[in-house]
Design a protein around this motif. Sequence first.
Motif, PDB file in Angstrom:
ATOM      1  N   PHE A 232      21.467   4.041   9.874  1.00 57.27           N
ATOM      2  CA  PHE A 232      20.669   3.904  11.093  1.00 57.27           C
ATOM      3  C   PHE A 232      21.193   2.763  11.952  1.00 57.27           C
ATOM      4  O   PHE A 232      21.344   2.906  13.168  1.00 57.27           O
ATOM      5  CB  PHE A 232      19.200   3.653  10.742  1.00 57.27           C
TER       6      PHE A 232
ATOM      7  N   ILE B 227      17.343  -5.210  15.860  1.00 57.02           N
ATOM      8  CA  ILE B 227      16.596  -4.212  15.092  1.00 57.02           C
ATOM      9  C   ILE B 227      15.424  -4.912  14.418  1.00 57.02           C
ATOM     10  O   ILE B 227      15.550  -6.051  13.952  1.00 57.02           O
ATOM     11  CB  ILE B 227      17.512  -3.519  14.062  1.00 57.02           C
TER      12      ILE B 227
ATOM     13  N   SER C 123      10.658  -0.272  25.697  1.00 53.85           N
ATOM     14  CA  SER C 123      10.483   1.173  25.821  1.00 53.85           C
ATOM     15  C   SER C 123      10.307   1.532  27.291  1.00 53.85           C
ATOM     16  O   SER C 123       9.941   0.685  28.109  1.00 53.85           O
ATOM     17  CB  SER C 123       9.243   1.621  25.027  1.00 53.85           C
TER      18      SER C 123
ATOM     19  N   TYR D  65      20.295  -6.203  22.099  1.00 53.54           N
ATOM     20  CA  TYR D  65      19.271  -5.583  21.251  1.00 53.54           C
ATOM     21  C   TYR D  65      19.201  -6.291  19.910  1.00 53.54           C
ATOM     22  O   TYR D  65      20.127  -6.996  19.500  1.00 53.54           O
ATOM     23  CB  TYR D  65      19.570  -4.098  21.033  1.00 53.54           C
TER      24      TYR D  65
ATOM     25  N   GLN E 162      11.937   3.623   6.742  1.00 52.99           N
ATOM     26  CA  GLN E 162      13.157   3.506   7.537  1.00 52.99           C
ATOM     27  C   GLN E 162      13.533   2.045   7.761  1.00 52.99           C
ATOM     28  O   GLN E 162      14.707   1.676   7.716  1.00 52.99           O
ATOM     29  CB  GLN E 162      12.991   4.233   8.879  1.00 52.99           C
TER      30      GLN E 162
ATOM     31  N   ASN F 206      10.905   3.683  19.127  1.00 52.32           N
ATOM     32  CA  ASN F 206      11.649   3.598  20.395  1.00 52.32           C
ATOM     33  C   ASN F 206      13.153   3.810  20.223  1.00 52.32           C
ATOM     34  O   ASN F 206      13.910   3.682  21.177  1.00 52.32           O
ATOM     35  CB  ASN F 206      11.407   2.240  21.070  1.00 52.32           C
ATOM     36  N   SER F 207      13.587   4.164  19.018  1.00 51.96           N
ATOM     37  CA  SER F 207      15.021   4.280  18.737  1.00 51.96           C
ATOM     38  C   SER F 207      15.690   5.435  19.481  1.00 51.96           C
ATOM     39  O   SER F 207      16.917   5.453  19.630  1.00 51.96           O
ATOM     40  CB  SER F 207      15.246   4.442  17.230  1.00 51.96           C
ATOM     41  N   HIS F 208      14.901   6.377  19.972  1.00 54.52           N
ATOM     42  CA  HIS F 208      15.454   7.513  20.706  1.00 54.52           C
ATOM     43  C   HIS F 208      15.649   7.211  22.201  1.00 54.52           C
ATOM     44  O   HIS F 208      16.150   8.060  22.940  1.00 54.52           O
ATOM     45  CB  HIS F 208      14.512   8.711  20.573  1.00 54.52           C
TER      46      HIS F 208
ATOM     47  N   ILE G 232      14.543  -2.712  18.270  1.00 54.37           N
ATOM     48  CA  ILE G 232      14.632  -1.268  18.041  1.00 54.37           C
ATOM     49  C   ILE G 232      13.831  -0.963  16.775  1.00 54.37           C
ATOM     50  O   ILE G 232      14.083  -1.541  15.717  1.00 54.37           O
ATOM     51  CB  ILE G 232      16.090  -0.824  17.852  1.00 54.37           C
TER      52      ILE G 232
ATOM     53  N   VAL H 111      22.641   2.993  15.837  1.00 55.98           N
ATOM     54  CA  VAL H 111      22.142   2.186  16.956  1.00 55.98           C
ATOM     55  C   VAL H 111      23.283   1.422  17.616  1.00 55.98           C
ATOM     56  O   VAL H 111      23.400   1.392  18.851  1.00 55.98           O
ATOM     57  CB  VAL H 111      21.045   1.206  16.467  1.00 55.98           C
TER      58      VAL H 111
ATOM     59  N   ILE I  86      17.442   4.614  23.701  1.00 58.98           N
ATOM     60  CA  ILE I  86      18.507   3.678  24.046  1.00 58.98           C
ATOM     61  C   ILE I  86      19.276   4.097  25.285  1.00 58.98           C
ATOM     62  O   ILE I  86      19.380   3.330  26.261  1.00 58.98           O
ATOM     63  CB  ILE I  86      19.466   3.484  22.849  1.00 58.98           C
TER      64      ILE I  86
ATOM     65  N   PRO J 230      12.707   2.146  14.299  1.00 57.74           N
ATOM     66  CA  PRO J 230      12.978   3.565  14.021  1.00 57.74           C
ATOM     67  C   PRO J 230      11.742   4.433  14.201  1.00 57.74           C
ATOM     68  O   PRO J 230      10.628   4.047  13.842  1.00 57.74           O
ATOM     69  CB  PRO J 230      13.450   3.556  12.561  1.00 57.74           C
TER      70      PRO J 230
END
Length: 357
Positions: free
Chosen positions: A317, A264, A196, A262, A293, A241-243, A236, A321, A245, A238
């Motif tokens: 999702f 998930i 992050s 990366y 999620q 910190n998924s916003h 990653i 990503v 990237i 959801p």
Amino acid sequence: MSSDEFIKGRGAQLNVSNRFHEHSHETRDDFLNFCASEGEEPENNRTSIIETFPKTIVNKVTSPDVGMDFSLNPYQGCEHGCIYCYARNSHEYWGYSAGLDFEKKILVKKNAVALLERKLKSKNWQAKPIVLSGNTDCYQPIEKKLKITRSLLKTFLKYRHPVGMITKNALIQRDLDLLKELAQDNLVNVAISITSLQEETRRILEPRTASIKKRLETVEKLSSANVPVTVMMAPIIPSINSHEILPLVKEIADRGALGVGYTIVRLNGAIGEIFSDWIRKTMPDRADKVLHQIENIHGGSLNDSRFGTRMKGEGEFADQVKQQFAIARKLYLKDREKPKLNCKLHEDFKDGQMKLF
């Protein structure tokens, strides 16, 4: 959650039962009440260093989706305390819990350097990249004192053997002299883990790791010294910190990174219970949303061990990503590529010095 209930400086907030043990234990409320009335701590929160002397040190990696053939871990357990860490489960094999024990009971392989040297001198060994660390961070806090990782790097340099490194600790800057020498012969590449750009997110996810500022500085310093460096944005998660990237990839590209990888989040084994307990205590307002999620990414379960899908997930999702990383690489990392490690020199340095004839 009140501050007196939260164990500061730790990721996991409990010790889960070890699946290999016949018996388990729990901390009862009456014991906690007794400790409170007596002014005692129910559990020692200090880190214990446990010396071990394994018979081998280089591990063959059989997983097809990890991206390495051999790994070396000078330490087992990790004081960094990252709540999501897949390595937590491995602590159960040593007889400990994947929860707090993983962060507090650090096993140190005191003979790591001697074992590596023996491996590299073996007539049957043919050079292939060995990664520090495939499981737990080789630059976790105790390394500052023990310097086992630094000694391992000296050994790789002595035998001109290729080595990869993965860390989220800026302590790697201490060894820039060795990394530069290794890089001159294309014998090293480094992956810095940055989950992050938000320091508050880092503090709760990875409580004893280097700050984001120090990690970005490390990427820049390694790159400026011509040490090949990439970044792992892993995992990653959801709604956590998924916003980030695109902005994160832009930032690391500006610092000189040659690439980005990366995974998930996946909550295998005991990690599902540890993570669920943690998020309900640290983010109660979005705990259910995040957990649901994660389940949607892994076919309705927090636990996914299937090769090929466990690292990247499935569904909408996961596809989003994947697309975001494709866009980010095209925008910020186009035409950058880390060099392939050199496996050709080692044979001439099997005895620790160059063969003249």
